[in-house]
Design a protein around this motif. Structure first.
Motif, mmCIF file in Angstrom:
data_model
loop_
_atom_site.group_PDB
_atom_site.id
_atom_site.type_symbol
_atom_site.label_atom_id
_atom_site.label_comp_id
_atom_site.label_asym_id
_atom_site.label_seq_id
_atom_site.Cartn_x
_atom_site.Cartn_y
_atom_site.Cartn_z
ATOM 1 N N HIS A 78 38.711 50.441 49.800
ATOM 2 C CA HIS A 78 37.374 50.862 49.378
ATOM 3 C C HIS A 78 37.064 52.337 49.642
ATOM 4 O O HIS A 78 36.337 52.955 48.886
ATOM 5 C CB HIS A 78 36.308 49.988 50.048
ATOM 6 C CG HIS A 78 36.123 48.659 49.384
ATOM 7 N ND1 HIS A 78 37.066 47.668 49.422
ATOM 8 C CD2 HIS A 78 35.093 48.150 48.662
ATOM 9 C CE1 HIS A 78 36.628 46.615 48.754
ATOM 10 N NE2 HIS A 78 35.436 46.880 48.274
ATOM 11 N N ASP A 144 34.384 39.931 50.214
ATOM 12 C CA ASP A 144 34.135 40.708 49.006
ATOM 13 C C ASP A 144 33.738 39.748 47.899
ATOM 14 O O ASP A 144 34.404 38.733 47.691
ATOM 15 C CB ASP A 144 35.398 41.480 48.604
ATOM 16 C CG ASP A 144 35.103 42.409 47.454
ATOM 17 O OD1 ASP A 144 34.810 43.579 47.716
ATOM 18 O OD2 ASP A 144 35.122 41.955 46.299
ATOM 19 N N HIS A 146 34.007 39.743 44.742
ATOM 20 C CA HIS A 146 34.891 39.501 43.591
ATOM 21 C C HIS A 146 36.125 38.675 43.914
ATOM 22 O O HIS A 146 37.093 38.647 43.136
ATOM 23 C CB HIS A 146 35.252 40.828 42.916
ATOM 24 C CG HIS A 146 34.060 41.425 42.226
ATOM 25 N ND1 HIS A 146 33.302 42.414 42.786
ATOM 26 C CD2 HIS A 146 33.468 41.104 41.051
ATOM 27 C CE1 HIS A 146 32.294 42.698 41.983
ATOM 28 N NE2 HIS A 146 32.360 41.919 40.922
ATOM 29 N N SER A 362 38.850 49.580 38.811
ATOM 30 C CA SER A 362 38.235 48.391 39.430
ATOM 31 C C SER A 362 39.084 47.133 39.312
ATOM 32 O O SER A 362 39.998 47.050 38.493
ATOM 33 C CB SER A 362 36.848 48.087 38.860
ATOM 34 O OG SER A 362 36.929 47.250 37.725
ATOM 35 N N CYS A 363 38.734 46.163 40.155
ATOM 36 C CA CYS A 363 39.436 44.875 40.160
ATOM 37 C C CYS A 363 39.134 44.072 38.903
ATOM 38 O O CYS A 363 39.754 43.046 38.655
ATOM 39 C CB CYS A 363 39.077 44.090 41.417
ATOM 40 S SG CYS A 363 37.309 43.821 41.631
ATOM 41 N N CYS A 423 39.429 51.487 45.012
ATOM 42 C CA CYS A 423 38.182 51.047 44.356
ATOM 43 C C CYS A 423 37.483 52.215 43.659
ATOM 44 O O CYS A 423 36.844 52.053 42.637
ATOM 45 C CB CYS A 423 37.244 50.434 45.384
ATOM 46 S SG CYS A 423 37.853 48.870 46.044
ATOM 47 N N CYS A 426 34.228 52.617 41.250
ATOM 48 C CA CYS A 426 33.584 51.313 41.023
ATOM 49 C C CYS A 426 32.380 51.182 41.936
ATOM 50 O O CYS A 426 31.344 50.667 41.532
ATOM 51 C CB CYS A 426 34.567 50.171 41.259
ATOM 52 S SG CYS A 426 33.776 48.565 41.167
ATOM 53 N N LEU A 427 32.521 51.603 43.185
ATOM 54 C CA LEU A 427 31.354 51.586 44.082
ATOM 55 C C LEU A 427 31.109 52.925 44.749
ATOM 56 O O LEU A 427 30.133 53.064 45.480
ATOM 57 C CB LEU A 427 31.450 50.467 45.128
ATOM 58 C CG LEU A 427 32.087 50.785 46.494
ATOM 59 C CD1 LEU A 427 31.783 49.671 47.465
ATOM 60 C CD2 LEU A 427 33.537 51.047 46.366
ATOM 61 N N ASN A 445 32.357 46.502 36.964
ATOM 62 C CA ASN A 445 31.633 45.228 36.894
ATOM 63 C C ASN A 445 30.154 45.320 37.224
ATOM 64 O O ASN A 445 29.421 44.359 37.049
ATOM 65 C CB ASN A 445 32.308 44.233 37.847
ATOM 66 C CG ASN A 445 32.675 44.892 39.168
ATOM 67 O OD1 ASN A 445 31.815 45.510 39.804
ATOM 68 N ND2 ASN A 445 33.923 44.797 39.560
#
Ligand code: SF4
Lengths: 482, 202
Positions: A78, A144, A146, A362-363, A423, A426-427, A445
């Motif tokens: 992350h 997490d 996800h 991202s995942c 990550c 994404c965040l 997402n």
């Protein structure tokens, strides 16, 4: 006399046909607790550097140790930088501190760590399938949200908070309250240019951000069966955005083919035993679902979000909606606020929305199939002037695979940045942060306020649409590119 | 875990739906390895503008609501990221209960693990409480988990239902890990059989 091994040692609560979800529960139930609660055994527990520290501290303070260190895996993902050259350096001292503490915890307790410089490093939900550690019939927990991704394998995966991370570390179990089984059936075959991301975004837009709250959702139907594992992971990953606590797809030959020959896959005689077991993890013919929803995949069009909740989506050839037409006052308030944050006026054609950033990562969408789709769009084209296009592969393995296929060269020639895994934006917990007011086409997402940076505006869409938007400089369907 | 029995305090209204944990606890507060400083982070970007100035219109910045013990919230509160920091931060700000019609699953569990009462109310009760909390003057509520009721200072009263196990745990501030560890025998027995059936698992 050896007796045949029972698949489900725990006596099923329900007689007769059972759902995949209930089979997974029954196969991992240590004992029943009060009411609808039970103690579930956890086959694999995955941790990252930012939701585990306080759990390890709690464990230490109580003088406890991890119950089964070999069933724990930690990944740095992350907070690490994703600059094109990977180094040990993490300039942000607090991020470096989280990584150091994870290292110490893993070393002290004998837990495998996929560290920053490890060639396998990447986003946890990409790394675990890369390794073959996501398999049908497992329970996989992670701090997490996800973690639903593993449902793509017919594994029970869901996200937990840090208190539960500590609980799983200490006991290898989780207290699970039975969810309501729900089935989402995607009939038909998705049209040309419509991918897994569009399918799940259509489901979310239809059900709403809390439409599947409290449910364990099994995805079924011809359009789901037709997806490869990457697409199935995209669907299960993002199902959490309509509130699903658990997402599942029954395993089949596609699943087994994906797992086979990965480093941690069962081999030899174990492979035969494993696949025989996996074949039993599907919903029985007459299994009862409390809710069932059907979609026609052929009617789904490529979607983009216009607001600040993943369910606020329209077709890329549509227009930004008008809150004036929304009857529900709470939803209307949310729409007005979202439009204000996004700096959009009702009625604006989506294809007129100009962007200055494009992010593939991202995942949800940074696996090899996603990068192939992006390269397919980008080949022979250029990112528009004034647009920053970033590609952050989901893991080291994905990055190497893409390089072996020449995808990196296509993307770099098109003007995209080819970065290291994590990550990332994404965040935006690392240094990949959008400036205030920036507008980004993103394969991620969540389009929440401030998610990619304070004041930044995120439009969620498929990787192919992000690539097309980067090239057009505005939100765009690849089929509309010259 | 802190217990919850009978608590009185001011109620603040946050009526928007889908308030996510990124909004409750922005990422810049997630970088510690302990739980410190999260009260500062709670709703940070709603409380302060980009220049760090307080936004006077945000409810928790208004005189009388700054120390609200209860938040009356819109549907699907706490959706998004699993970050328990959101719950820790609310608690550090002195928030003791969240009153709404629905909460996201992981967030709801995180609340229960930290003694923060998240109450799922029927829409009529939630609407009435939203009206009370959104009034021009700060309104005080008493939330009584022993008697399962919510009352205003002027004597209006609503009852609520809550899962018995969750209620017990909150009333007594139970340590969940210690409770589970009373079953180590059952876990070890299960594990032994499970490993025989699936020896290839980690
Ligand atoms: S890629 Fe995004 S959604 Fe996935 S684990 Fe990382 S931060 Fe969470």
């Amino acid at each position: 006399m050896p007796s045949p091994e029972p698949l489900f040692p725990h006596a099923p609560d329900r007689q007769g046909p059972r759902t995949l979800y209930d089979k997974l529960l029954d196969a991992h139930t240590v004992c029943s607790l009060d009411g609808e609660e039970r103690l579930l055994y956890v086959d694999l527990h995955v941790m990252n550097e930012y939701t585990s520290p306080q759990a390890f501290t709690g464990l230490r303070e109580a003088g406890r140790r991890p119950w089964r260190p070999s069933a724990q895996l930690a990944v740095v993902d992350h907070v690490n930088p994703t600059a094109p050259q990977r180094t040990e350096d993490v300039a942000d001292e607090s991020a470096a501190g989280q990584i150091r503490y994870l290292r110490r915890n893993c070393a002290d307790f004998g837990i495998e760590l996929i560290d920053l410089m490890d060639p396998r490093q990447g986003i946890e939900h990409v790394v675990v399938p890369d390794l073959g550690l996501a398999q049908p019939g497992m329970t996989i927990l992670c701090g997490d949200s996800h973690t639903t991704t593993y449902g793509a394998f017919g594994a029970l995966g869901y996200g937990i908070g840090t208190s539960e991370v500590e609980h799983v570390l200490a006991t290898q179990t989780v207290v699970h309250r039975r969810l309501a089984p729900m089935r989402v059936i995607l009939d038909g075959i998705a049209g040309d240019g419509v991918g897994a991301k569009d399918l799940i975004m259509a489901v979310i837009a239809s059900l709403g951000a809390d439409g599947a709250a409290g449910h364990a959702v099994e995805f079924a139907g011809a359009a789901i069966r037709a997806l490869g594992m990457e697409g199935r992971m995209t669907v299960c990953n993002m199902a959490v955005e309509c509130g699903a606590r658990v997402a599942l797809i029954a395993p089949d030959a596609i699943t087994a083919d994906y797992v086979r020959s990965r480093p941690r896959a069962p081999s030899g005689a174990d492979w035969e035993r494993a696949t025989a077991l996996w074949a039993r993890f599907h919903s029985d013919e007459d299994a009862h679902f409390l809710r069932e929803v059907r979609f026609d995949a052929a009617a789904v069009r490529p979607l983009v979000t216009w607001g600040t909740s993943p369910d606020q989506a329209v077709a890329v050839d549509g227009t930004v909606p008008d809150p004036g037409t929304e009857i529900d006052p709470t939803r209307r308030r949310a729409m007005v606020r979202a439009l204000e944050y996004m700096g959009l006026a009702p009625g604006t054609p989506v294809r007129d929305i100009a962007i200055d950033h494009a992010f593939i990562g991202s995942c949800t969408n940074a696996r090899i199939e996603d990068l192939r789709a992006v390269a397919g769009v980008a080949k022979g084209r250029r990112v528009a002037p004034g647009v920053r296009g970033m590609i952050v592969p989901g893991s080291g393995a994905v990055r190497r695979q893409a390089e072996a296929e020449g995808i990196d060269r296509v993307l770099i020639a098109a003007g995209f940045e080819w970065r290291q895994p994590g990550c990332s934006m994404c965040l935006a917990m690392n240094d990949d942060v959008l400036p205030d007011g920036a507008r980004c086409a993103s394969s991620t997402n969540r389009n929440f306020e401030g998610r990619q940076g304070r004041g930044a505006r995120t439009h969620l869409m498929s990787p192919a649409l992000v690539a097309a938007s980067a090239i057009a400089g505005r939100l765009c369907d690849p089929r509309d590119l010259p | 875990m802190e217990s919850f029995t009978i608590v009185s305090g001011t109620a603040a209204a946050i009526p928007l739906p889908n308030i996510d944990t990124d909004v409750i606890m922005p990422k810049q507060f997630l970088k510690g390895i302990d739980r410190s400083g999260l009260g500062e982070g709670a709703f940070h970007d709603l409380r302060f503008d980009a220049g760090g100035r307080e936004r006077p219109d945000f409810i928790l910045n208004r005189p009388g609501w700054r120390d609200a013990a209860f938040l009356v919230v819109g549907p699907n509160f706490g959706c998004g990221s699993s970050r328990e920091h959101a719950v820790w931060g609310l608690k550090q700000r002195g928030v003791r209960a969240l009153l709404g019609t629905s909460f996201a699953g992981i967030f709801f569990d995180n609340c229960a693990r930290n003694g923060l009462l998240a109450l799922t109310l029927d829409p009529a009760t939630a609407d009435a409480l939203m009206e009370v909390a959104a009034g021009p003057e700060p309104a005080r509520l008493t939330v009584d988990l022993t008697g399962c009721s919510i009352a205003t200072a002027d004597g209006r009263r609503w009852s609520f239902t809550i899962d018995a196990g969750r209620r017990e745990a909150l009333l007594h501030g139970r340590d969940h890990i210690a409770t589970t560890l009373t079953r180590t025998g059952a876990i070890a027995d299960f594990e032994a059989g499970h490993r025989m059936r699936t020896p290839w698992l980690p």
